[in-house]
Design a protein around this motif. Structure first.
Motif, PDB file in Angstrom:
ATOM      1  N   GLY A 105       0.828  -1.191   0.000  1.00 37.33           N
ATOM      2  CA  GLY A 105       0.000   0.000   0.000  1.00 37.33           C
ATOM      3  C   GLY A 105       0.871   1.252   0.000  1.00 37.33           C
ATOM      4  N   THR A 106       0.413   2.303  -0.663  1.00 42.10           N
ATOM      5  CA  THR A 106       1.145   3.566  -0.712  1.00 42.10           C
ATOM      6  C   THR A 106       0.382   4.637   0.062  1.00 42.10           C
ATOM      7  OG1 THR A 106       0.083   4.185  -2.802  1.00 42.10           O
ATOM      8  CG2 THR A 106       2.203   3.033  -2.938  1.00 42.10           C
ATOM      9  N   PHE A 107       1.137   5.583   0.604  1.00 44.46           N
ATOM     10  CA  PHE A 107       0.532   6.701   1.328  1.00 44.46           C
ATOM     11  C   PHE A 107       1.486   7.892   1.244  1.00 44.46           C
ATOM     12  CE2 PHE A 107       3.057   4.258   4.301  1.00 44.46           C
ATOM     13  CZ  PHE A 107       3.771   5.214   5.019  1.00 44.46           C
ATOM     14  N   VAL A 108       0.942   9.088   1.490  1.00 40.77           N
ATOM     15  CA  VAL A 108       1.747  10.305   1.518  1.00 40.77           C
ATOM     16  C   VAL A 108       2.014  10.672   2.964  1.00 40.77           C
ATOM     17  CG1 VAL A 108       1.884  12.744   0.902  1.00 40.77           C
ATOM     18  CG2 VAL A 108       0.796  11.122  -0.659  1.00 40.77           C
ATOM     19  N   CYS A 184       6.868  16.751   1.334  1.00 40.93           N
ATOM     20  CA  CYS A 184       6.024  15.564   1.442  1.00 40.93           C
ATOM     21  C   CYS A 184       6.812  14.392   0.883  1.00 40.93           C
ATOM     22  CB  CYS A 184       4.713  15.726   0.679  1.00 40.93           C
ATOM     23  SG  CYS A 184       4.939  16.109  -1.080  1.00 40.93           S
ATOM     24  N   SER A 185       6.403  13.212   1.204  1.00 37.42           N
ATOM     25  CA  SER A 185       7.056  12.010   0.678  1.00 37.42           C
ATOM     26  C   SER A 185       6.000  10.952   0.392  1.00 37.42           C
ATOM     27  CB  SER A 185       8.100  11.475   1.661  1.00 37.42           C
ATOM     28  OG  SER A 185       7.532  11.237   2.939  1.00 37.42           O
ATOM     29  N   VAL A 186       6.159  10.284  -0.742  1.00 39.41           N
ATOM     30  CA  VAL A 186       5.279   9.178  -1.109  1.00 39.41           C
ATOM     31  C   VAL A 186       5.985   7.886  -0.685  1.00 39.41           C
ATOM     32  CG1 VAL A 186       4.126   7.946  -2.979  1.00 39.41           C
ATOM     33  CG2 VAL A 186       4.252  10.452  -3.007  1.00 39.41           C
ATOM     34  N   VAL A 195      -4.104   0.779   3.387  1.00 39.37           N
ATOM     35  CA  VAL A 195      -3.694   2.013   4.053  1.00 39.37           C
ATOM     36  C   VAL A 195      -4.943   2.747   4.524  1.00 39.37           C
ATOM     37  CG1 VAL A 195      -2.499   4.214   3.826  1.00 39.37           C
ATOM     38  CG2 VAL A 195      -1.637   2.209   2.614  1.00 39.37           C
ATOM     39  N   LEU A 196      -4.887   3.278   5.739  1.00 40.41           N
ATOM     40  CA  LEU A 196      -6.052   3.954   6.306  1.00 40.41           C
ATOM     41  C   LEU A 196      -5.590   5.171   7.103  1.00 40.41           C
ATOM     42  CD1 LEU A 196      -9.111   3.968   6.989  1.00 40.41           C
ATOM     43  CD2 LEU A 196      -8.554   2.550   8.970  1.00 40.41           C
ATOM     44  N   MET A 197      -6.182   6.345   6.792  1.00 41.35           N
ATOM     45  CA  MET A 197      -5.980   7.535   7.616  1.00 41.35           C
ATOM     46  C   MET A 197      -7.187   7.670   8.531  1.00 41.35           C
ATOM     47  SD  MET A 197      -6.637  10.923   8.414  1.00 41.35           S
ATOM     48  CE  MET A 197      -7.307  11.924   7.081  1.00 41.35           C
ATOM     49  N   ILE A 198      -6.943   7.722   9.828  1.00 40.38           N
ATOM     50  CA  ILE A 198      -8.035   7.814  10.796  1.00 40.38           C
ATOM     51  C   ILE A 198      -8.010   9.201  11.430  1.00 40.38           C
ATOM     52  CG2 ILE A 198      -9.138   6.779  12.814  1.00 40.38           C
ATOM     53  CD1 ILE A 198      -7.528   4.249  12.289  1.00 40.38           C
ATOM     54  N   PRO A 199      -9.022  10.049  11.165  1.00 39.16           N
ATOM     55  CA  PRO A 199      -9.072  11.366  11.806  1.00 39.16           C
ATOM     56  C   PRO A 199      -9.503  11.237  13.266  1.00 39.16           C
ATOM     57  CG  PRO A 199     -11.009  11.023  10.443  1.00 39.16           C
ATOM     58  CD  PRO A 199     -10.128   9.828  10.222  1.00 39.16           C
ATOM     59  N   GLU A 211       2.087   3.939  10.869  1.00 39.06           N
ATOM     60  CA  GLU A 211       3.079   4.515   9.968  1.00 39.06           C
ATOM     61  C   GLU A 211       3.531   5.879  10.495  1.00 39.06           C
ATOM     62  OE1 GLU A 211       4.527   2.851   7.785  1.00 39.06           O
ATOM     63  OE2 GLU A 211       3.146   1.140   7.716  1.00 39.06           O
ATOM     64  N   TYR A 212       2.580   6.751  10.770  1.00 38.49           N
ATOM     65  CA  TYR A 212       2.913   8.007  11.453  1.00 38.49           C
ATOM     66  C   TYR A 212       1.623   8.615  11.994  1.00 38.49           C
ATOM     67  CZ  TYR A 212       1.277  10.988   7.539  1.00 38.49           C
ATOM     68  OH  TYR A 212       0.521  11.633   6.591  1.00 38.49           O
ATOM     69  N   HIS A 213       1.751   9.528  12.929  1.00 38.41           N
ATOM     70  CA  HIS A 213       0.585  10.229  13.475  1.00 38.41           C
ATOM     71  C   HIS A 213       0.893  11.721  13.510  1.00 38.41           C
ATOM     72  CE1 HIS A 213       2.348  11.167  17.468  1.00 38.41           C
ATOM     73  NE2 HIS A 213       3.029  10.050  17.262  1.00 38.41           N
ATOM     74  N   GLY A 214      -0.143  12.539  13.706  1.00 41.80           N
ATOM     75  CA  GLY A 214       0.071  13.976  13.715  1.00 41.80           C
ATOM     76  C   GLY A 214      -1.213  14.740  13.914  1.00 41.80           C
TER      77      GLY A 214
END
Length: 279
Positions: A105-108, A184-186, A195-199, A211-214
């Protein structure tokens, strides 16, 4: 090429284990029968008993030999089936390993020029960009522009534009000030395909890898252009060449607003976190 699932080899492993156990049992039984035959023949020879068809012991030997032949046939059948299942298992195992090695999976990673490590590889690092904040027909999404673009001159009208993205709030201090551009990095996961971004979360749910949080960020509500929610890395950086405040694609930290949004668990005017997870 992405694979939406991996192959479950557990049923084949269990079948092969059962076949091996069955082989061991048959072999053990054959040994017992062989010893019994040897013992029976020795007893008959020592007592000089004629082996005739009417002799009960002779009938017992014939029965044992018949059973032995049947067991040998079953053993050969099981060995053949075991070899076939082993070949299928090895084929599936190879396919599964190939799928795992090619599926990713890819993510930015917004705000950083490298990937977070933990089984990820860098596809490219570049510059965050998008449409200008005040254009009513602007594209909504943020994009990660590569550092080595392939440009063309075959068009002349100019109705769609790409701008750099900037931190547009002093609330990002001290990591960035208003007007700073961001990298930014791909990234590609070498072990995960989803891949999942959880707000609103700073950690992943069970079964998912961080992968990372912020911080959750988006465009301003006062701007004409639409935007989207993205996850800005907790330890975001700035571009060394991007300190001039030119505006462009802008973003701000996102606040929760109670009402239709349930409070609790959310709290009014509290900033939202975010996390990017893979599986």
């Amino acid at each position: 090429m992405k694979f939406p699932y991996t192959i479950d080899l557990r049923p084949y492993t269990r079948i092969i284990q059962e076949l091996k156990i069955g082989q061991k049992k048959i072999k053990s039984l054959l040994v017992e029968v062989f010893l019994e035959l040897n013992h029976t023949d020795r007893t008959v020879t020592e007592s000089v008993m004629p082996l005739v068809t009417t002799n009960p012991r002779s009938n017992d030997l014939d029965l044992i030999r018949s059973q032995l032949e049947g067991l040998e046939r079953k053993l050969k059948d099981m060995e053949t089936r075991n070899a076939d299942m082993t070949a299928k298992y090895n084929t599936l195992l190879l396919s599964n390993n190939n799928a795992l090695s090619t599926a990713g999976g890819t993510f930015v990673r917004w705000g950083r020029n490298e990937c977070p490590g933990n089984d990820t590889e860098l596809v490219y690092s570049g510059f965050a960009g998008g449409s200008r904040y005040e254009h009513t027909g602007a594209a909504a999404e943020f994009v990660c522009l590569p550092p080595d673009p392939d440009l063309t001159t075959k068009y002349t009208p100019g109705f769609a534009f790409m701008y750099g993205a900037e931190y547009n709030s002093d609330e990002f201090s001290p990591r960035a000030k208003n007007g700073d551009d961001l990298p930014c990095s791909v990234c590609r996961s070498t072990v995960s395909s989803s891949v999942l971004m959880i707000p609103g979360k700073s950690s992943c749910y069970d079964g998912w890898s961080l992968e990372y949080h912020g911080d959750l960020v988006a465009g301003s509500v006062n701007h004409k252009a639409a935007s989207q929610y993205i996850c800005l890395d907790e330890h975001s950086q700035t571009l060394r060449a991007g300190y001039r405040n030119d505006d462009g694609k802008l973003f701000h930290p996102v606040k929760a607003v109670c009402g239709a949004l349930a409070c609790p668990p959310y709290q009014d005017n509290r900033y939202l976190t975010c996390v990017v997870c893979t599986k």
